[in-house]
Design a protein around this motif. Structure first.
Motif, short mmCIF file in Angstrom:
data_model
loop_
_atom_site.label_atom_id
_atom_site.label_comp_id
_atom_site.label_asym_id
_atom_site.label_seq_id
_atom_site.Cartn_x
_atom_site.Cartn_y
_atom_site.Cartn_z
N TYR A 1 82.55 3.61 -89.17
CA TYR A 1 83.60 3.19 -90.66
C TYR A 1 85.06 2.87 -90.33
O TYR A 1 85.70 3.74 -90.02
CB TYR A 1 83.48 4.27 -91.62
N PRO A 2 85.47 1.84 -90.84
CA PRO A 2 86.93 1.44 -90.86
C PRO A 2 87.92 2.02 -91.32
O PRO A 2 88.68 1.32 -92.05
CB PRO A 2 86.76 -0.06 -90.83
N ASP A 3 88.01 3.30 -91.29
CA ASP A 3 88.80 4.35 -91.82
C ASP A 3 89.38 5.24 -91.05
O ASP A 3 88.56 5.97 -90.73
CB ASP A 3 88.22 4.79 -93.45
N TRP A 4 90.91 5.74 -90.89
CA TRP A 4 91.05 6.59 -89.93
C TRP A 4 90.63 7.96 -90.55
O TRP A 4 90.60 8.62 -89.49
CB TRP A 4 92.57 6.51 -89.86
N ARG A 5 90.45 8.11 -92.05
CA ARG A 5 90.03 9.49 -92.07
C ARG A 5 88.56 9.81 -91.68
O ARG A 5 88.27 10.67 -91.39
CB ARG A 5 90.19 9.69 -93.94
N ALA A 6 87.65 8.69 -91.84
CA ALA A 6 86.39 8.96 -91.38
C ALA A 6 86.40 9.15 -89.84
O ALA A 6 85.59 9.90 -89.38
CB ALA A 6 85.56 7.71 -91.73
N THR A 7 87.14 8.36 -89.06
CA THR A 7 87.27 8.81 -87.63
C THR A 7 87.85 10.14 -87.41
O THR A 7 87.28 10.89 -86.62
CB THR A 7 88.36 7.57 -86.84
N ALA A 8 88.72 10.35 -88.19
CA ALA A 8 89.04 12.07 -87.99
C ALA A 8 88.14 13.17 -88.22
O ALA A 8 88.26 14.05 -87.85
CB ALA A 8 90.31 12.31 -88.80
N PHE A 9 87.24 12.52 -89.00
CA PHE A 9 86.18 13.46 -89.78
C PHE A 9 85.18 13.53 -88.52
O PHE A 9 84.71 14.60 -88.30
CB PHE A 9 85.38 13.07 -91.11
N CYS A 10 84.74 12.43 -87.76
CA CYS A 10 83.86 12.51 -86.88
C CYS A 10 84.06 12.73 -85.41
O CYS A 10 83.32 13.25 -84.72
CB CYS A 10 83.05 10.76 -87.14
N ALA A 11 85.34 12.43 -85.34
CA ALA A 11 85.73 12.79 -83.90
C ALA A 11 85.38 14.37 -83.53
O ALA A 11 85.05 14.53 -82.29
CB ALA A 11 87.22 12.43 -83.96
N PRO A 12 85.75 15.39 -84.41
CA PRO A 12 85.37 16.66 -83.73
C PRO A 12 84.10 17.00 -83.43
O PRO A 12 83.87 17.48 -82.52
CB PRO A 12 85.96 17.55 -85.09
N LEU A 13 83.22 16.25 -84.51
CA LEU A 13 81.80 16.30 -84.06
C LEU A 13 81.23 16.02 -82.84
O LEU A 13 80.59 16.34 -82.05
CB LEU A 13 80.89 15.53 -85.25
N ILE A 14 81.76 14.62 -82.30
CA ILE A 14 81.63 14.28 -81.14
C ILE A 14 82.20 14.98 -79.74
O ILE A 14 81.44 15.31 -78.96
CB ILE A 14 82.07 12.73 -80.89
N VAL A 15 83.35 15.58 -80.01
CA VAL A 15 84.06 16.40 -79.09
C VAL A 15 82.93 17.79 -79.02
O VAL A 15 82.50 18.35 -77.91
CB VAL A 15 85.45 17.05 -79.36
N MET A 16 82.64 18.37 -80.25
CA MET A 16 81.79 19.40 -80.11
C MET A 16 80.37 18.96 -79.48
O MET A 16 79.83 19.78 -78.59
CB MET A 16 81.48 19.91 -81.52
#
Length: 138
Positions: free
Chosen positions: A75-90
């Motif tokens: 989704y092209p919004d930095w907040r969505a990226t910030a929300f999903c990035a920790p899930l991917i790291v985990m």
């Protein structure tokens, strides 16, 4: 064609996507979180991605879907990226093969999210404006 979202949401006990809050279940705990406008705009496509990919509504499934969306087009919004990035790291730490596989699978797909807006052209430099003004004077 039937809309799969109402049945999907009813089956999983998901609230109205336009509600002011949503509930995040983490094991035995449930967090009540604000349903920001960016999330409301993204949730239909996100839920359809669950339907399309078959990734379940579990922590493992959300991690896999985050990786899939990262590959297919997030989704092209930095907040969505910030929300999903920790899930991917985990996911990389706890289930690296599944996370990598979901990402690779996403790279062969196109998400339902709108594409990123094209970058705006850079504003003209002072020199370019001066040259244009001189040209108009002639």
């Amino acid at each position: 064609m039937n809309d799969p979202l109402p049945g999907f949401r009813a089956k999983h006990g998901l609230a109205d996507p336009t509600a002011s809050h949503w509930h995040l279940r983490l094991g035995p705990a449930t967090l009540r979180l604000p349903n920001f406008a960016w999330r409301q705009a993204a949730i239909d496509a996100h839920d359809l991605h669950h339907v399309m990919t078959g990734y379940p509504l579990t922590m493992r499934g959300e991690i896999q879907l985050a990786a899939w969306e990262w590959g297919a087009g997030r989704y092209p919004d930095w907040r969505a990226t910030a929300f999903c990035a920790p899930l991917i790291v985990m996911g990389v730490m706890l289930m690296p093969r599944r996370t990598w596989s979901a990402f690779r699978r996403g790279r062969t797909c196109q998400s339902l999210y709108p594409p990123k807006a094209p970058p705006r052209p850079a504003p003209p430099t002072i020199k370019a404006v001066a040259v244009e003004a001189r040209a108009k004077e002639r």
